[in-house]
Design a protein around this motif. Structure first.
Motif, PDB file in Angstrom:
ATOM      1  N   ASP A  20       0.839  -1.152  -0.029  1.00  0.00           N
ATOM      2  CA  ASP A  20       0.028  -0.175  -0.054  1.00  0.00           C
ATOM      3  C   ASP A  20       0.835   1.301  -0.094  1.00  0.00           C
ATOM      4  OD1 ASP A  20      -1.720   1.911   0.557  1.00  0.00           O
ATOM      5  OD2 ASP A  20      -3.034   0.493   1.554  1.00  0.00           O
ATOM      6  N   ALA A  21       0.560   2.232  -0.884  1.00  0.00           N
ATOM      7  CA  ALA A  21       1.331   3.330  -0.992  1.00  0.00           C
ATOM      8  C   ALA A  21       1.184   4.111   0.431  1.00  0.00           C
ATOM      9  CB  ALA A  21       0.884   4.199  -2.155  1.00  0.00           C
ATOM     10  N   ARG A  22       0.201   4.056   0.844  1.00  0.00           N
ATOM     11  CA  ARG A  22       0.046   4.838   2.265  1.00  0.00           C
ATOM     12  C   ARG A  22       0.991   4.341   3.187  1.00  0.00           C
ATOM     13  NH1 ARG A  22      -6.263   3.870   3.075  1.00  0.00           N
ATOM     14  NH2 ARG A  22      -5.463   1.887   2.457  1.00  0.00           N
ATOM     15  N   ILE A  23       1.430   3.164   3.209  1.00  0.00           N
ATOM     16  CA  ILE A  23       2.345   2.336   4.163  1.00  0.00           C
ATOM     17  C   ILE A  23       3.778   2.859   3.683  1.00  0.00           C
ATOM     18  CG2 ILE A  23       3.017   0.149   5.034  1.00  0.00           C
ATOM     19  CD1 ILE A  23       0.554  -0.999   4.640  1.00  0.00           C
ATOM     20  N   SER A  24       4.100   2.663   2.293  1.00  0.00           N
ATOM     21  CA  SER A  24       5.455   2.720   1.984  1.00  0.00           C
ATOM     22  C   SER A  24       5.733   4.288   2.002  1.00  0.00           C
ATOM     23  CB  SER A  24       5.611   2.129   0.651  1.00  0.00           C
ATOM     24  OG  SER A  24       4.703   3.017  -0.447  1.00  0.00           O
ATOM     25  N   GLY A  25       5.100   5.084   1.868  1.00  0.00           N
ATOM     26  CA  GLY A  25       5.189   6.544   1.965  1.00  0.00           C
ATOM     27  C   GLY A  25       5.115   7.261   3.348  1.00  0.00           C
ATOM     28  N   SER A  26       4.834   6.356   4.397  1.00  0.00           N
ATOM     29  CA  SER A  26       4.369   7.007   5.491  1.00  0.00           C
ATOM     30  C   SER A  26       5.696   7.094   6.319  1.00  0.00           C
ATOM     31  CB  SER A  26       3.047   6.200   6.111  1.00  0.00           C
ATOM     32  OG  SER A  26       3.737   5.063   6.655  1.00  0.00           O
ATOM     33  N   SER A  27       5.798   7.883   7.309  1.00  0.00           N
ATOM     34  CA  SER A  27       6.999   7.998   8.313  1.00  0.00           C
ATOM     35  C   SER A  27       6.914   6.794   9.171  1.00  0.00           C
ATOM     36  CB  SER A  27       6.764   9.007   9.294  1.00  0.00           C
ATOM     37  OG  SER A  27       5.378   9.406   9.798  1.00  0.00           O
ATOM     38  N   ILE A  28       7.892   6.560   9.576  1.00  0.00           N
ATOM     39  CA  ILE A  28       8.340   5.125  10.203  1.00  0.00           C
ATOM     40  C   ILE A  28       7.575   5.225  11.559  1.00  0.00           C
ATOM     41  CG2 ILE A  28       9.801   3.657  11.680  1.00  0.00           C
ATOM     42  CD1 ILE A  28      11.684   4.244   9.191  1.00  0.00           C
TER      43      ILE A  28
ATOM     44  N   SER B  71       2.736   1.708  10.851  1.00  0.00           N
ATOM     45  CA  SER B  71       3.531   1.582   9.488  1.00  0.00           C
ATOM     46  C   SER B  71       4.569   0.241   9.743  1.00  0.00           C
ATOM     47  CB  SER B  71       4.255   2.712   8.754  1.00  0.00           C
ATOM     48  OG  SER B  71       5.245   3.080  10.177  1.00  0.00           O
ATOM     49  N   THR B  72       5.196   0.097  10.883  1.00  0.00           N
ATOM     50  CA  THR B  72       5.860  -1.037  11.102  1.00  0.00           C
ATOM     51  C   THR B  72       5.139  -2.262  11.219  1.00  0.00           C
ATOM     52  OG1 THR B  72       7.690   0.392  12.382  1.00  0.00           O
ATOM     53  CG2 THR B  72       7.614  -2.159  12.604  1.00  0.00           C
ATOM     54  N   LEU B  73       4.186  -2.310  12.028  1.00  0.00           N
ATOM     55  CA  LEU B  73       3.255  -3.560  12.011  1.00  0.00           C
ATOM     56  C   LEU B  73       2.551  -3.753  10.473  1.00  0.00           C
ATOM     57  CD1 LEU B  73       1.647  -5.481  13.684  1.00  0.00           C
ATOM     58  CD2 LEU B  73      -0.098  -3.786  13.973  1.00  0.00           C
ATOM     59  N   ALA B  74       2.300  -2.857   9.948  1.00  0.00           N
ATOM     60  CA  ALA B  74       1.622  -3.039   8.536  1.00  0.00           C
ATOM     61  C   ALA B  74       2.518  -3.646   7.674  1.00  0.00           C
ATOM     62  CB  ALA B  74       1.274  -1.646   7.803  1.00  0.00           C
ATOM     63  N   LEU B  75       3.730  -3.198   7.719  1.00  0.00           N
ATOM     64  CA  LEU B  75       4.915  -3.924   6.703  1.00  0.00           C
ATOM     65  C   LEU B  75       5.206  -5.057   7.382  1.00  0.00           C
ATOM     66  CD1 LEU B  75       7.445  -0.881   6.398  1.00  0.00           C
ATOM     67  CD2 LEU B  75       5.985  -1.939   4.569  1.00  0.00           C
TER      68      LEU B  75
ATOM     69  N   VAL C   5       3.074  -7.313   8.563  1.00  0.00           N
ATOM     70  CA  VAL C   5       1.942  -8.257   8.057  1.00  0.00           C
ATOM     71  C   VAL C   5       2.079  -8.219   6.593  1.00  0.00           C
ATOM     72  CG1 VAL C   5      -0.545  -8.422   7.798  1.00  0.00           C
ATOM     73  CG2 VAL C   5       0.240  -7.423   9.838  1.00  0.00           C
ATOM     74  N   TRP C   6       2.442  -7.379   5.745  1.00  0.00           N
ATOM     75  CA  TRP C   6       2.650  -7.188   4.547  1.00  0.00           C
ATOM     76  C   TRP C   6       3.901  -8.514   3.855  1.00  0.00           C
ATOM     77  CZ3 TRP C   6       7.250  -6.213   1.763  1.00  0.00           C
ATOM     78  CH2 TRP C   6       7.182  -6.236   0.260  1.00  0.00           C
ATOM     79  N   ALA C   7       4.776  -8.613   5.013  1.00  0.00           N
ATOM     80  CA  ALA C   7       6.087  -9.546   4.778  1.00  0.00           C
ATOM     81  C   ALA C   7       5.884 -11.050   4.996  1.00  0.00           C
ATOM     82  CB  ALA C   7       7.117  -8.843   5.314  1.00  0.00           C
TER      83      ALA C   7
END
Length: 258
Positions: free
Chosen positions: A31-39, A43-47, A49-51
């Motif tokens: 999701d661009a909202r995740i990759s483009g957001s500040s850490i 966002s860390t949890l979302a990444l 889950v994505w991985a």
């Protein structure tokens, strides 16, 4: 090569193939909202889950690079923690989805959690014991079958869409949230469904996926059914709160435009 050595190499090869299949069937476009957001925590949890679909591949790579297996106790502990965390998160997401979407969420999250946890068990090597080894194999098998279903679903979507269109302009889109599919990747079973609920107060009815066909007698609307693996005709598209007419624009070159 000894028979034992051949068997070990075959086991690693099979697990590597399953790991690649799991990644292909489950991994989503980030999701661009995740990759483009500040850490941050979200966002860390979302990444993380994505991985998760990449965990079996990472486990295989770790196993090949390490000279000695991980402690069986550690492998089992981490595996159980990943499984329980995955199932808990799946239940939370399913709780906010509609009843029919909830079944897809449970299928997706449950199978993926099993596959990730099972792949981590293998890091314990020969010290696992027969029960844990069988559990690891079973988990990888379940996740691999689910991933194969996800990939084959895209084939079914393409085939049925072409038969329904029969040469007429058409397009395919996600309905909740509304967006035209960007590639065949979006049509996999674990990508072409919605968790948006149409059963809650002030919420519209959301379909997993919508196909619009420009026929000679007017536009026809269809929704994708993951259970039936086909597009079903929507008889009264104007009755739904969440609009259908503007989710995408039919084209004769729909596939080539992806």
């Amino acid at each position: 090569m000894t028979e034992l050595g051949w068997a070990q190499r075959s086991s690693v090869s099979i697990r590597a193939a399953c790991a690649a299949l799991i990644a292909a069937g489950f991994l989503q476009l980030i999701d661009a909202r995740i990759s483009g957001s500040s850490i941050g925590m979200f966002s860390t949890l979302a990444l993380m889950v994505w991985a998760v679909p990449l965990v079996p591949l990472i486990a295989i790579l770790t196993e090949r690079l390490r000279k000695t297996p991980v402690s069986p106790v550690l492998a089992k502990s981490v595996s159980i923690a990943v499984l329980l965390s995955g199932l808990l998160l799946t239940l939370i997401v399913a709780g906010f989805a509609s009843p029919k979407s909830g079944l897809m969420v449970m299928f997706n999250g449950g199978a993926l959690s099993l596959g990730a946890a099972a792949s981590l068990l293998f890091l314990g090597g020969k010290g696992l014991g027969p029960f844990a080894a069988r559990a690891a194999l079973s988990g990888m098998a379940v996740a691999s079958v689910a991933a194969l279903w996800s990939i084959l679903s895209a084939v079914m979507v393409v085939g049925h869409a072409n038969r329904l269109a029969a040469g007429a302009p058409f397009c395919i889109a996600h309905h909740g949230p509304s967006s035209q599919v960007q590639s065949i990747w979006d049509l996999r079973g674990f990508s072409f469904f919605t968790i948006d609920s149409g059963y809650k107060l002030n919420s519209g009815w959301y379909f997993h996926g919508v196909m619009i066909v420009d026929k000679d007698d007017g536009r026809q609307y269809f929704n994708w059914s993951p259970r039936r693996m086909q597009f079903d005709r929507i008889e009264h598209p104007g009755r739904f709160i969440a609009p259908l007419h503007n989710v995408c624009e039919p084209s004769l070159e729909f596939w080539s435009e992806l």
